[in-house]
Scaffold this motif. Structure first.
Motif, PDB file in Angstrom:
ATOM      1  N   GLY A  46      10.420  18.485  -7.537  1.00 24.20           N
ATOM      2  CA  GLY A  46      10.235  19.595  -6.600  1.00 24.20           C
ATOM      3  C   GLY A  46       9.514  19.211  -5.327  1.00 24.20           C
ATOM      4  N   LEU A  47       9.610  17.941  -4.948  1.00 27.61           N
ATOM      5  CA  LEU A  47       8.958  17.458  -3.730  1.00 27.61           C
ATOM      6  C   LEU A  47       9.974  17.369  -2.601  1.00 27.61           C
ATOM      7  CD1 LEU A  47       6.976  14.433  -5.226  1.00 27.61           C
ATOM      8  CD2 LEU A  47       6.026  16.637  -4.535  1.00 27.61           C
ATOM      9  N   SER A  48       9.590  17.805  -1.419  1.00 29.85           N
ATOM     10  CA  SER A  48      10.467  17.612  -0.270  1.00 29.85           C
ATOM     11  C   SER A  48      10.327  16.173   0.211  1.00 29.85           C
ATOM     12  CB  SER A  48      10.112  18.582   0.864  1.00 29.85           C
ATOM     13  OG  SER A  48       8.962  18.139   1.555  1.00 29.85           O
ATOM     14  N   LEU A  49      11.384  15.645   0.753  1.00 36.30           N
ATOM     15  CA  LEU A  49      11.318  14.277   1.269  1.00 36.30           C
ATOM     16  C   LEU A  49      10.370  14.182   2.456  1.00 36.30           C
ATOM     17  CD1 LEU A  49      15.035  13.196   0.871  1.00 36.30           C
ATOM     18  CD2 LEU A  49      13.067  12.540  -0.526  1.00 36.30           C
ATOM     19  N   ASP A  50      10.258  15.262   3.216  1.00 34.91           N
ATOM     20  CA  ASP A  50       9.288  15.274   4.324  1.00 34.91           C
ATOM     21  C   ASP A  50       7.872  15.132   3.792  1.00 34.91           C
ATOM     22  OD1 ASP A  50      11.189  15.542   6.345  1.00 34.91           O
ATOM     23  OD2 ASP A  50      11.107  17.737   6.309  1.00 34.91           O
ATOM     24  N   ILE A 102      14.208  11.357  -7.706  1.00 35.32           N
ATOM     25  CA  ILE A 102      12.941  11.641  -8.397  1.00 35.32           C
ATOM     26  C   ILE A 102      12.212  12.781  -7.702  1.00 35.32           C
ATOM     27  CG2 ILE A 102      10.681  10.701  -9.030  1.00 35.32           C
ATOM     28  CD1 ILE A 102      12.121   7.924  -9.215  1.00 35.32           C
ATOM     29  N   ALA A 103      12.172  12.752  -6.373  1.00 36.42           N
ATOM     30  CA  ALA A 103      11.505  13.817  -5.617  1.00 36.42           C
ATOM     31  C   ALA A 103      12.152  15.165  -5.908  1.00 36.42           C
ATOM     32  CB  ALA A 103      11.545  13.514  -4.123  1.00 36.42           C
ATOM     33  N   GLU A 139      11.362  12.213 -19.629  1.00 35.75           N
ATOM     34  CA  GLU A 139      12.026  13.448 -19.199  1.00 35.75           C
ATOM     35  C   GLU A 139      12.369  13.400 -17.710  1.00 35.75           C
ATOM     36  OE1 GLU A 139      10.933  18.163 -18.517  1.00 35.75           O
ATOM     37  OE2 GLU A 139       9.578  16.922 -19.693  1.00 35.75           O
ATOM     38  N   VAL A 140      11.403  13.026 -16.895  1.00 36.96           N
ATOM     39  CA  VAL A 140      11.627  12.979 -15.447  1.00 36.96           C
ATOM     40  C   VAL A 140      12.685  11.935 -15.109  1.00 36.96           C
ATOM     41  CG1 VAL A 140      10.549  12.453 -13.221  1.00 36.96           C
ATOM     42  CG2 VAL A 140       9.354  13.890 -14.884  1.00 36.96           C
ATOM     43  N   ALA A 141      12.579  10.765 -15.713  1.00 36.67           N
ATOM     44  CA  ALA A 141      13.541   9.695 -15.427  1.00 36.67           C
ATOM     45  C   ALA A 141      14.959  10.125 -15.790  1.00 36.67           C
ATOM     46  CB  ALA A 141      13.153   8.430 -16.178  1.00 36.67           C
ATOM     47  N   GLU A 196       0.831  -1.215   0.000  1.00 43.75           N
ATOM     48  CA  GLU A 196       0.000   0.000   0.000  1.00 43.75           C
ATOM     49  C   GLU A 196       0.857   1.253   0.000  1.00 43.75           C
ATOM     50  OE1 GLU A 196      -2.986  -0.017   3.061  1.00 43.75           O
ATOM     51  OE2 GLU A 196      -3.558  -2.075   2.571  1.00 43.75           O
ATOM     52  N   ARG A 197       1.932   1.242   0.784  1.00 45.81           N
ATOM     53  CA  ARG A 197       2.832   2.399   0.821  1.00 45.81           C
ATOM     54  C   ARG A 197       3.450   2.619  -0.553  1.00 45.81           C
ATOM     55  NH1 ARG A 197       5.704   1.372   5.410  1.00 45.81           N
ATOM     56  NH2 ARG A 197       7.123   0.040   4.257  1.00 45.81           N
ATOM     57  N   GLY A 198       3.836   1.557  -1.234  1.00 42.00           N
ATOM     58  CA  GLY A 198       4.386   1.671  -2.578  1.00 42.00           C
ATOM     59  C   GLY A 198       3.373   2.230  -3.560  1.00 42.00           C
ATOM     60  N   GLN A 199       2.116   1.841  -3.407  1.00 36.96           N
ATOM     61  CA  GLN A 199       1.063   2.369  -4.285  1.00 36.96           C
ATOM     62  C   GLN A 199       0.839   3.852  -4.029  1.00 36.96           C
ATOM     63  OE1 GLN A 199      -2.036  -0.404  -3.268  1.00 36.96           O
ATOM     64  NE2 GLN A 199      -1.426  -1.851  -4.875  1.00 36.96           N
ATOM     65  N   ARG A 200       0.880   4.261  -2.752  1.00 35.14           N
ATOM     66  CA  ARG A 200       0.729   5.690  -2.442  1.00 35.14           C
ATOM     67  C   ARG A 200       1.904   6.496  -2.991  1.00 35.14           C
ATOM     68  NH1 ARG A 200      -1.257   3.494   2.356  1.00 35.14           N
ATOM     69  NH2 ARG A 200       0.727   3.804   3.426  1.00 35.14           N
ATOM     70  N   LEU A 201       3.111   5.935  -2.884  1.00 37.29           N
ATOM     71  CA  LEU A 201       4.285   6.615  -3.434  1.00 37.29           C
ATOM     72  C   LEU A 201       4.139   6.783  -4.941  1.00 37.29           C
ATOM     73  CD1 LEU A 201       7.145   7.792  -3.259  1.00 37.29           C
ATOM     74  CD2 LEU A 201       8.005   5.437  -3.460  1.00 37.29           C
ATOM     75  N   GLY A 202       3.752   5.725  -5.622  1.00 43.48           N
ATOM     76  CA  GLY A 202       3.581   5.792  -7.075  1.00 43.48           C
ATOM     77  C   GLY A 202       2.549   6.823  -7.485  1.00 43.48           C
ATOM     78  N   ALA A 203       1.431   6.848  -6.768  1.00 49.31           N
ATOM     79  CA  ALA A 203       0.376   7.815  -7.077  1.00 49.31           C
ATOM     80  C   ALA A 203       0.866   9.248  -6.862  1.00 49.31           C
ATOM     81  CB  ALA A 203      -0.864   7.536  -6.230  1.00 49.31           C
ATOM     82  N   LEU A 204       1.611   9.462  -5.784  1.00 40.87           N
ATOM     83  CA  LEU A 204       2.151  10.797  -5.500  1.00 40.87           C
ATOM     84  C   LEU A 204       3.096  11.238  -6.616  1.00 40.87           C
ATOM     85  CD1 LEU A 204       2.847  13.246  -3.699  1.00 40.87           C
ATOM     86  CD2 LEU A 204       4.573  11.787  -2.611  1.00 40.87           C
ATOM     87  N   LEU A 205       3.973  10.357  -7.044  1.00 41.13           N
ATOM     88  CA  LEU A 205       4.925  10.720  -8.094  1.00 41.13           C
ATOM     89  C   LEU A 205       4.225  10.978  -9.421  1.00 41.13           C
ATOM     90  CD1 LEU A 205       7.872   8.285  -7.277  1.00 41.13           C
ATOM     91  CD2 LEU A 205       7.567  10.669  -6.573  1.00 41.13           C
ATOM     92  N   ARG A 206       3.208  10.187  -9.728  1.00 43.95           N
ATOM     93  CA  ARG A 206       2.441  10.422 -10.973  1.00 43.95           C
ATOM     94  C   ARG A 206       1.773  11.791 -10.934  1.00 43.95           C
ATOM     95  NH1 ARG A 206       0.872   5.220 -10.212  1.00 43.95           N
ATOM     96  NH2 ARG A 206      -1.163   5.849  -9.421  1.00 43.95           N
TER      97      ARG A 206
END
Length: 100
Positions: free
Chosen positions: A68-72, A63-64, A32-34, A12-22
């Motif tokens: 432009g995403l903070s790790l926090d 990737i973060a 481009e991002v990769a 579930e955590r991996g799915q939330r991470l994927g959704a956030l990055l998308r």
């Protein structure tokens, strides 16, 4: 090396991470991002689809940064629905490691 099966919480955590990055990638192409993050497009695709539920920290950090995403913020998003995430376990110590 034998990998232990992932727990439902890790999946579930991996799915939330994927959704956030998308969401954060928006209209930018996956390629481009990769390339900007210096990871393979296939790695990014696997993370975004949840096929890699526990990516390496440097990969997530790169990737973060490109997005432009903070790790926090990433940590807060991916752990938000976990029971006990506010307890005194290893999950709570991880953000401190991110800050150092």
């Amino acid at each position: 090396m034998v990998r232990l099966p992932l727990t439902p919480a890790e999946v579930e955590r991996g799915q939330r991470l994927g959704a956030l990055l998308r969401r954060a990638r928006g209209d930018r192409s996956m390629l481009e991002v990769a390339l900007d993050a210096r990871v393979s497009p296939e790695t990014l695709r696997k993370i975004e689809t949840g096929r890699v539920a526990t990516p390496a920290f440097p990969t997530v950090a790169a990737i973060a940064d490109v997005l432009g995403l903070s790790l926090d913020a990433v940590w807060a998003e991916v752990t938000q629905a976990e029971p006990g995430a506010q307890g005194t376990g290893a999950r709570e110590r991880a953000p401190e490691r991110l800050a150092s």
